[in-house]
Design a protein around this motif. Sequence first.
Motif, PDB file in Angstrom:
ATOM      1  N   ARG A  10      66.935  32.688 -12.021  1.00  0.00           N
ATOM      2  CA  ARG A  10      65.712  33.369 -12.080  1.00  0.00           C
ATOM      3  C   ARG A  10      64.664  33.910 -13.489  1.00  0.00           C
ATOM      4  NH1 ARG A  10      68.496  38.102  -8.237  1.00  0.00           N
ATOM      5  NH2 ARG A  10      69.319  37.067  -6.736  1.00  0.00           N
ATOM      6  N   LEU A  11      65.700  34.042 -14.325  1.00  0.00           N
ATOM      7  CA  LEU A  11      64.847  34.800 -15.821  1.00  0.00           C
ATOM      8  C   LEU A  11      64.103  33.614 -16.002  1.00  0.00           C
ATOM      9  CD1 LEU A  11      67.903  36.606 -17.313  1.00  0.00           C
ATOM     10  CD2 LEU A  11      65.790  37.159 -16.559  1.00  0.00           C
ATOM     11  N   ALA A  12      65.214  31.907 -15.582  1.00  0.00           N
ATOM     12  CA  ALA A  12      63.717  31.311 -16.040  1.00  0.00           C
ATOM     13  C   ALA A  12      62.640  30.671 -15.327  1.00  0.00           C
ATOM     14  CB  ALA A  12      65.087  29.710 -15.558  1.00  0.00           C
ATOM     15  N   VAL A  13      62.851  31.140 -14.072  1.00  0.00           N
ATOM     16  CA  VAL A  13      61.842  30.783 -13.195  1.00  0.00           C
ATOM     17  C   VAL A  13      60.332  31.824 -14.107  1.00  0.00           C
ATOM     18  CG1 VAL A  13      61.038  31.450 -10.803  1.00  0.00           C
ATOM     19  CG2 VAL A  13      62.977  29.449 -11.628  1.00  0.00           C
ATOM     20  N   ALA A  17      57.132  30.802 -14.794  1.00  0.00           N
ATOM     21  CA  ALA A  17      56.053  31.419 -14.358  1.00  0.00           C
ATOM     22  C   ALA A  17      55.323  32.208 -14.815  1.00  0.00           C
ATOM     23  CB  ALA A  17      56.390  32.707 -12.558  1.00  0.00           C
ATOM     24  N   VAL A  18      55.463  33.200 -15.915  1.00  0.00           N
ATOM     25  CA  VAL A  18      54.086  34.071 -16.521  1.00  0.00           C
ATOM     26  C   VAL A  18      54.014  32.780 -17.831  1.00  0.00           C
ATOM     27  CG1 VAL A  18      54.702  35.524 -19.133  1.00  0.00           C
ATOM     28  CG2 VAL A  18      55.995  36.067 -16.692  1.00  0.00           C
ATOM     29  N   VAL A  19      54.583  32.586 -18.937  1.00  0.00           N
ATOM     30  CA  VAL A  19      53.879  30.844 -19.521  1.00  0.00           C
ATOM     31  C   VAL A  19      53.171  30.143 -18.450  1.00  0.00           C
ATOM     32  CG1 VAL A  19      54.145  28.894 -19.943  1.00  0.00           C
ATOM     33  CG2 VAL A  19      56.240  30.354 -20.588  1.00  0.00           C
ATOM     34  N   ALA A  20      52.469  29.449 -17.454  1.00  0.00           N
ATOM     35  CA  ALA A  20      52.506  29.009 -15.938  1.00  0.00           C
ATOM     36  C   ALA A  20      51.080  29.519 -16.232  1.00  0.00           C
ATOM     37  CB  ALA A  20      52.549  29.008 -15.188  1.00  0.00           C
ATOM     38  N   VAL A  21      51.567  31.054 -15.680  1.00  0.00           N
ATOM     39  CA  VAL A  21      50.109  32.030 -15.269  1.00  0.00           C
ATOM     40  C   VAL A  21      48.961  32.317 -17.146  1.00  0.00           C
ATOM     41  CG1 VAL A  21      49.492  34.563 -14.416  1.00  0.00           C
ATOM     42  CG2 VAL A  21      51.080  33.631 -13.173  1.00  0.00           C
ATOM     43  N   ARG A 171      42.808  18.457 -17.920  1.00  0.00           N
ATOM     44  CA  ARG A 171      43.570  18.540 -19.486  1.00  0.00           C
ATOM     45  C   ARG A 171      44.262  19.898 -19.121  1.00  0.00           C
ATOM     46  NH1 ARG A 171      39.759  15.853 -24.019  1.00  0.00           N
ATOM     47  NH2 ARG A 171      40.019  12.996 -22.754  1.00  0.00           N
ATOM     48  N   ILE A 172      43.184  20.647 -18.632  1.00  0.00           N
ATOM     49  CA  ILE A 172      44.622  22.170 -18.773  1.00  0.00           C
ATOM     50  C   ILE A 172      45.051  22.491 -17.662  1.00  0.00           C
ATOM     51  CG2 ILE A 172      43.389  24.144 -18.022  1.00  0.00           C
ATOM     52  CD1 ILE A 172      40.222  24.201 -19.598  1.00  0.00           C
ATOM     53  N   GLY A 173      44.788  22.033 -16.860  1.00  0.00           N
ATOM     54  CA  GLY A 173      45.944  21.747 -15.702  1.00  0.00           C
ATOM     55  C   GLY A 173      47.178  21.279 -15.942  1.00  0.00           C
ATOM     56  N   LEU A 174      46.693  19.595 -16.426  1.00  0.00           N
ATOM     57  CA  LEU A 174      47.957  19.133 -17.180  1.00  0.00           C
ATOM     58  C   LEU A 174      48.385  20.033 -18.170  1.00  0.00           C
ATOM     59  CD1 LEU A 174      46.701  15.338 -17.600  1.00  0.00           C
ATOM     60  CD2 LEU A 174      48.683  16.361 -15.930  1.00  0.00           C
ATOM     61  N   ALA A 175      47.778  20.777 -18.997  1.00  0.00           N
ATOM     62  CA  ALA A 175      48.684  21.317 -20.790  1.00  0.00           C
ATOM     63  C   ALA A 175      49.198  22.729 -19.721  1.00  0.00           C
ATOM     64  CB  ALA A 175      47.181  21.549 -20.978  1.00  0.00           C
ATOM     65  N   ALA A 176      48.865  23.225 -18.682  1.00  0.00           N
ATOM     66  CA  ALA A 176      49.418  24.555 -18.020  1.00  0.00           C
ATOM     67  C   ALA A 176      51.194  24.013 -17.119  1.00  0.00           C
ATOM     68  CB  ALA A 176      48.479  25.164 -17.001  1.00  0.00           C
ATOM     69  N   THR A 177      50.820  22.892 -16.386  1.00  0.00           N
ATOM     70  CA  THR A 177      52.140  22.698 -15.786  1.00  0.00           C
ATOM     71  C   THR A 177      52.611  21.697 -16.953  1.00  0.00           C
ATOM     72  OG1 THR A 177      50.683  21.656 -13.707  1.00  0.00           O
ATOM     73  CG2 THR A 177      52.854  20.984 -13.973  1.00  0.00           C
ATOM     74  N   ALA A 178      52.458  21.308 -17.940  1.00  0.00           N
ATOM     75  CA  ALA A 178      53.158  21.004 -19.070  1.00  0.00           C
ATOM     76  C   ALA A 178      54.036  21.906 -19.461  1.00  0.00           C
ATOM     77  CB  ALA A 178      52.958  19.996 -19.909  1.00  0.00           C
ATOM     78  N   ALA A 179      53.188  23.230 -20.349  1.00  0.00           N
ATOM     79  CA  ALA A 179      53.766  24.028 -20.809  1.00  0.00           C
ATOM     80  C   ALA A 179      54.903  24.961 -19.480  1.00  0.00           C
ATOM     81  CB  ALA A 179      52.350  24.750 -21.530  1.00  0.00           C
ATOM     82  N   LEU A 181      56.581  23.336 -17.535  1.00  0.00           N
ATOM     83  CA  LEU A 181      57.716  22.603 -17.748  1.00  0.00           C
ATOM     84  C   LEU A 181      58.580  22.665 -19.070  1.00  0.00           C
ATOM     85  CD1 LEU A 181      56.609  19.510 -15.815  1.00  0.00           C
ATOM     86  CD2 LEU A 181      58.055  21.669 -14.716  1.00  0.00           C
ATOM     87  N   LEU A 182      58.138  23.101 -19.563  1.00  0.00           N
ATOM     88  CA  LEU A 182      58.584  23.221 -21.131  1.00  0.00           C
ATOM     89  C   LEU A 182      59.118  24.504 -21.034  1.00  0.00           C
ATOM     90  CD1 LEU A 182      59.274  22.052 -23.628  1.00  0.00           C
ATOM     91  CD2 LEU A 182      57.302  22.637 -24.503  1.00  0.00           C
ATOM     92  N   ALA A 183      58.683  25.469 -20.620  1.00  0.00           N
ATOM     93  CA  ALA A 183      58.966  27.083 -20.439  1.00  0.00           C
ATOM     94  C   ALA A 183      60.174  26.922 -19.806  1.00  0.00           C
ATOM     95  CB  ALA A 183      57.925  27.972 -20.338  1.00  0.00           C
ATOM     96  N   ALA A 184      60.385  26.182 -18.567  1.00  0.00           N
ATOM     97  CA  ALA A 184      61.542  26.506 -17.893  1.00  0.00           C
ATOM     98  C   ALA A 184      62.454  26.244 -18.653  1.00  0.00           C
ATOM     99  CB  ALA A 184      61.310  25.632 -16.429  1.00  0.00           C
ATOM    100  N   LEU A 185      61.963  24.228 -19.273  1.00  0.00           N
ATOM    101  CA  LEU A 185      63.922  23.875 -19.228  1.00  0.00           C
ATOM    102  C   LEU A 185      64.353  24.797 -20.926  1.00  0.00           C
ATOM    103  CD1 LEU A 185      62.224  20.259 -20.041  1.00  0.00           C
ATOM    104  CD2 LEU A 185      63.955  21.206 -18.338  1.00  0.00           C
ATOM    105  N   LEU A 186      62.887  24.895 -21.623  1.00  0.00           N
ATOM    106  CA  LEU A 186      63.588  26.138 -23.207  1.00  0.00           C
ATOM    107  C   LEU A 186      64.434  27.877 -22.667  1.00  0.00           C
ATOM    108  CD1 LEU A 186      60.648  25.934 -25.478  1.00  0.00           C
ATOM    109  CD2 LEU A 186      62.885  24.156 -25.350  1.00  0.00           C
ATOM    110  N   SER A 187      63.902  28.022 -22.052  1.00  0.00           N
ATOM    111  CA  SER A 187      63.763  29.652 -20.959  1.00  0.00           C
ATOM    112  C   SER A 187      65.315  29.474 -20.443  1.00  0.00           C
ATOM    113  CB  SER A 187      63.030  30.041 -20.342  1.00  0.00           C
ATOM    114  OG  SER A 187      62.837  28.938 -19.287  1.00  0.00           O
ATOM    115  N   THR A 188      65.763  28.046 -20.054  1.00  0.00           N
ATOM    116  CA  THR A 188      67.117  28.123 -19.284  1.00  0.00           C
ATOM    117  C   THR A 188      68.160  27.526 -20.017  1.00  0.00           C
ATOM    118  OG1 THR A 188      65.659  26.840 -17.801  1.00  0.00           O
ATOM    119  CG2 THR A 188      68.511  26.049 -18.313  1.00  0.00           C
TER     120      THR A 188
END
Length: 470
Positions: A10-13, A17-21, A171-179, A181-188
């Motif tokens: 839950r915290l990772a998701v 989500a916060v990073v994506a927003v 490019r902005i969409g790709l960057a937000a998605t990559a951020a 995903l990276l946030a999900a991995l790091l937060s996990t």
Amino acid sequence: MTPRLSLGARLAVLFAAVVAVASSALGFYLYHSFAGQLEWRDDVQLLGKLRQLRQQLADAATPELLLTRPQYLRDTMSGESNALIEVRAPDGEVLLTINPRREALPAPAPLAENEEPTPTALVRWRTRDGSPAAAVAGVARLGQPDGRPVVITVARAYPDREALLAAYRWRIGLAATAAALLAALLSTWVVWRALAPLRRLSREAGDITVNRLSTRLVDRDAPPEIARLIAALNTMLARLEDGFARLSQFAADLAHEFRTPVGNLLGQSQVMLARPRPEAEYQALLESNIEELERLARMIDNMLFLARADHAGQALDRQPLSIAAELTRQAEYFEGVAEERGLTLLAQGDGTLWADPALLRRALGNLVANAVRHATPGSTIRLAAAHDGNAWNLMVENDGAPLPEDVLARLFDRFYRADTARSDSARSNGLGLAIVRSIMALHGGQAQVAQAGSRLRFTLTFPDAPGPAA
């Protein structure tokens, strides 16, 4: 049953989500800022072209160039294929048009000859292929100073800007998605590391069983939040251990209390039935059995009262009662028993007390009966009342053999007797003082005992204002 996500998931998701927003919001801001800057740059260039054309048309050689070299003005627009120019006479005659895209130009209001062009004079529209475009018009003169006036319309389409912004959005969409995903991995990983003390706490708590209630959780290397949780759990374990010990002792005492009268009933009946007996002996047996059964009935009645009190099932009927009348009632009721032992009952104090009459009399009666049973013969039992500003204190004092501190601490426990030999078990089942404590809990007060030398004092504290039961 729908599977539930773990706390770490839950915290990772949520973190992703916060990073994506946040990334999307930042990208949205940067995109619109960049688009605004591009539009401002193009507007400035288009207005500059209008000024440049005005100056060129004012040249004396320009009228001839319009006829012989119309591409001259296109060169003025830096040879851009998306540049659109139209020069008209005041009567509407088209003197020159450069429109390779064959777009339908708008008709903006022309600026006066000496009026400086500004972005507010621009007219915007969409071309046939959907590209953004802008146009501006202004009055100029062919050859100065007395050349004839003409209306110049300068326009430009911006398909390149639209393509650039589309690529930027991608490019902005790709960057937000990559951020995200990276946030999900790091937060996990971060959450997994941060929850390590909680996992250890879960393992330690899982090892605690009924036979290991004395085990306590260890708070080594735990953050303050989990350390507070561990402290609260250890406190709860201490209460559970104490409660379980009391429950085990209560069960043992209850079995002992019931075994004595039941054993008496069985033993006497078996002996009596071993051979024929006279009628008088059978009658004596029945009377003895009735006494034991009455004792069992009293014990069961007391246990039912305590069970109702423990579960707040005892309804209170609080009434204003005269303290003097209640103390006098108890003194008169126990007067005969006290005289047999050479005791004197003394009632002192008066006031108005809010309490349930039946429960108050039962509590006082248990205390006075206990005092009469254990008081030194020839001494005085004192029933008194005092107000401390917030509550009424009803006291029952008697002289007797001093009790050890550990005995005083357990006097209100169920089935506990100071007489370890239980020599008085026929008249006392060890529930009288426990009932007193339960009655006081129902009233929101408390029962206490104190000893000064050979003087023992029981105190019942009743709050002043009537209120809900505790």
